[in-house]
Enzyme design. Sequence first.
Site, PDB file in Angstrom:
ATOM      1  N   ASP A  38      30.977  41.246  38.083  1.00  0.00           N
ATOM      2  CA  ASP A  38      31.995  41.917  38.322  1.00  0.00           C
ATOM      3  C   ASP A  38      31.906  43.233  37.300  1.00  0.00           C
ATOM      4  OD1 ASP A  38      32.208  41.578  41.313  1.00  0.00           O
ATOM      5  OD2 ASP A  38      33.994  39.577  40.989  1.00  0.00           O
TER       6      ASP A  38
ATOM      7  N   TYR B 185      37.639  42.344  47.572  1.00  0.00           N
ATOM      8  CA  TYR B 185      39.079  41.629  45.996  1.00  0.00           C
ATOM      9  C   TYR B 185      39.802  42.342  45.091  1.00  0.00           C
ATOM     10  CZ  TYR B 185      38.006  36.393  46.645  1.00  0.00           C
ATOM     11  OH  TYR B 185      37.889  35.452  47.003  1.00  0.00           O
TER      12      TYR B 185
END
EC number: 1.4.3.-
Lengths: 244, 436
Positions: free
Chosen positions: B103, B191
């Site tokens: 990420d 998320y």
Amino acid sequence: MDRFRKWGWGLGIATVSAVSAFGLASWQANAAPGTPPPAPGVAAEQPRVSHPSPVPEPASGTGSDPLTGTEVDRARAAALTPELAAGAKDVNGKPGPEYLAAELDADGTGRQAELYYYDYASEKLFKQVVDLTTGKLAKSFSAAGMQPPASAQEAKAALDLLVADPLGADFKAAYRKATGQDLSGTAGLVPTAHIYTSKPADRGATQCGKSRCVQLIVKTADGHFINVTDIVVDLSGRQVARLK
Amino acid sequence: MRYRKTAGAVALLTSAALSLTVPAAAQAAPEATPCGASAMVKETLPNGTTWQLCWRINDKAGLVLDHVYVATKRYPEPVQVLDSIRMAQLNVPYDNGDTEYDDLTAIGLGGYGLETLTGDDCKGGSIRVGSDGGSDPQQRDVLCVSAEPRGLAYRLHDYQWDDESEEPTEKVYSQQGHDLVLRTVSKLGWYEYVTEYRLHDDGQISARLGATGDLAPSEYSTSDNGWPIGNGAAKDYATMHYHNAFWRVDFNIAGKGGEKVEQYDTTTTGRGSMTAALTTTHKTIASEGSFSKVNQRFWRVVSPTSKNADGHARSYELAPGASDKYEGHPETKPDVTFSQKNLCEKWASDNAADPECPLDTRTVVDFVKNKEKLTDPVMWVRVGFHHVPRDEDQSPMPMHWQGFDLVPRDFTEMNPLTPAGREGANGNQSGEETRG
């Protein structure tokens, strides 16, 4: 005998429901909003922190300040050399490299901006280091096989490639399922691009890493997420491939 | 000419703002100008502890803290603790082996991934405006600064013998503690991640990552590696996955640097008169390496020159939190890696993204391969969380946290929050006429 047993069983049921009714009632009584909570102690209150009024962003930062808008603009002007502007190509094939990111070099002496560009003509990542005191390009590096996060323009280009490709059928079907409407264009869609780099054991799209590839998550105008992580868009080769 | 005038005006404004927001007594800054006023957080908690630091947003790492200093009521001289702290990777592999994200290095917690704070994001705190770290940086409401109660800092029911009255006197010392909390939120797809640093009034630093938002909308697999969510008939098994989080911690204790790394181990070595006898040994970790927790093991980073008032070397101890080990990568197995500081070593995995740096230095495992001598150590802390989805994860997903603590060890010669009545309680007091 038979009658007695039935009666006893009936009484049992009645007792159980009376108990559960009482339990719920007392639970609700205790939770009633009218019940005053104990007065909170002073110590339990959240103490205040200072709340300085925002000041206009200065033209130049100090020490480890983030790069200011003015600094980034100046650094970009110095970083984009005539050679890079003429020889490199962006994600859409236009002259000039794809601008990716600006970072502060916090460990150097004096403030330096590190600007990252991707050149789709040479498939190389460029790092241009600009001295913010002199405003001049101090150092330049380039290498193949390095893929930092995508720009917003790259994410948009990937979405356009996906929608135009036959493999975009799954995406269109998912869009229809999520929104109840047929996809009429990419306006209003917000794509988030993850860089995809093929690892030795991965199957499919093995060129990714040398090529610049992304996977997409697309948010629709009405807030639905459409996940197409089984599809990889190769921005270098301008092609779409199924991963799984 | 016009440009210069503007800059001058801004400089005036900045110093005016500084003198307004910083108390006069605090003007003796530890370092002349580690950063400008907008990038500085300096707050005093109710117990008198002051933290000062600079913050900025990096496009990949998100929130970065640097030049972190602490001063307490008992020890008002500000002492530097950290050169910097930030996240160093967030690797999210799904258990079915078909999806994996890095990420930080494949999207980034800053730039367009960084959320503008709103709602209850900073309830009771102060939202600070700053650059989002993007390629075209925007000034937004990105950082929350707040002071939050952390429960009892200590309690002591003390009995003292009063020679005059020949009666015991008693006193209860009971004190609420507080944390200075810094928080940003990043949204990567569905998320959402909360980057949080809690600077306690006793000198402890807690770093943690919170995950919320929503489960991946289309990551479903089988009962082997998923958990059924939704209506019983649906048989939708939301895929289990890991959040392998890494932080990069660079100490600079008392501004002197050059810290030593020590590892402590306690083993059972025999019997005393009542129970087992244990022996604690330590060794200096003199060269780069990766290490994992075993029973009672801990590490500390020690200043070779800076000492507390008792003459003990100042240090901070790593107290790792609960952590799940992901077996799928070599770099997600060790709990901590100590490497010699190297500006080409930025990301705990997927590191090779700087053309100035070698292409084959990809993970923390590579950072320490040549076992270089440690004279300026950087600590890479890994904390893993294996997320087994549950019905309650929808929706929004309840926040789940993962992180670690940095605990002062001999940074001050006593508890920095010691109340006046306990000032003398330093060291072995058994020779004096005290009871209790």
